[in-house]
Design an enzyme around this catalytic site. Sequence first.
Site, short mmCIF file in Angstrom:
data_model
loop_
_atom_site.label_atom_id
_atom_site.label_comp_id
_atom_site.label_asym_id
_atom_site.label_seq_id
_atom_site.Cartn_x
_atom_site.Cartn_y
_atom_site.Cartn_z
N ILE A 36 1.99 61.44 41.60
CA ILE A 36 1.41 62.60 42.28
C ILE A 36 2.11 62.91 43.60
CG2 ILE A 36 -0.83 62.28 41.18
CD1 ILE A 36 -1.84 60.99 43.75
N ASP A 37 2.93 62.00 44.09
CA ASP A 37 3.68 62.20 45.32
C ASP A 37 5.00 62.90 44.98
OD1 ASP A 37 5.08 62.11 47.67
OD2 ASP A 37 5.12 59.92 47.83
#
Length: 450
Positions: free
Chosen positions: A358-359
């Site tokens: 998700i980063d």
Amino acid sequence: MSLRSSLATFVGNSSYFVLHNVLHRGGTSLPGKLAIKIDPNVMTTLAEKYDVILVTGTNGKTLTTALATRVLREKYTDVITNPSGSNMMQGITGTMLTAKPKKNGQKPVAILEVDEANMEEVARQLKPKAFVLTNIFRDQLDRYGEIYTTYEKILKGIRLFPEATVIANADSPIFMRGNLPNPKVYFGFKTESETGDMRAPYNTDGVLSPTDNSVLHYHYITFANQGSYFSKTDDFKRPELDYAVTKLNELTPRYSNFDIDGQTYQIEIGGEYNIYNALAAYTIGRYMGVSQAQIKRAFESNAQIFGRQEAVKVDDKDVTIVLIKNPVGANQVIQMMASDDQPFSVIALLNANYADGIDTSWIWDTEFEDLAKTNMQAISTGGERYKDLYVRIKMAGFGDQPVYEDLTRIVAAIKAQPTEHVYVAATYTAMLQLREQLKQAGYIKTGMEG
């Protein structure tokens, strides 16, 4: 097999049958998930039939596993694997559940790609004969943490089985950490003289000596933190290689020709980084008694690998699907594109789901600026995080680009590109969504090599 394991196996196999033969859907994760729910240790029973080899690392797990599967099938009649990259507990359990080992007197082999964070639990249940370590780069910081944290997750699995052989990329200095008692087999590149003295670029991870954490020097660097390293504060250096790429003959976006220990091989996939994967597969094969001639034959088969430089014809467009997920891998994809002597277009797709990480900060460490040195004629962006990628590409000097937030428009976007050749560089879940669109449009079939 216990009653609980028998029930877990029955439920897993039944769900697999319904998915594949009634609903005509792929995947092994759901059958594995159901089986684990009934018996969390079901894999222990299933694995007793096999010699198990586990492949892990940041980049190259899928291609290494697929190439090694081809190689092993030259010698072994029964080799199972997880071809679509379903490399967590439920996916691996599903693979083991649905395999049908042949009773021919030869022990079957299971060669399985394993997510780094799942290594401890997978290893505990499968009791592997060997661990294969490809590399460790900064990747999905939200899941793995920094590279030394990632490596520690892998070590927890290896330490459970000190008798298992560790087959490691010796060009990656992080794999020299841990003081493992295991038997070891090392592979790497030996394509230049050992006389140079250089340092890795300032922002390179993983260049600390395992003996005293001093910054390592290199005789030569292949890319990122990999190469022939040595310490100037003590006698630490890269270990002797058991198997080595000794010459790079020809690198193109469509194939790579190289020598391993003086003999020439070719794989139908581009990029220097993929030669490391071929070398890992070669090393696995030699460890398992496969001959050089058999390996050569396996490498030169043309079967494609799921989502890894997969070539698809979309009307008059030649499309190449490449996976990107971290700075090192994306930079190597760009270098592969730089070897293309024909004009091409790029569609870059960025998702940020759990399987992608998700980063998305990694896109700022990717050298998109280097695309200006290639024959790229057009670039566009898409995916669930298209805004982030749009800004990054714009900051790289390419101005405003067409954007495709809705991936159902990607097939039409491919057809609209100004060049015959189109690269689609996508994160994992975006790649799956793209393949589904191509499948619905009739341009690809569901399955890939297994």
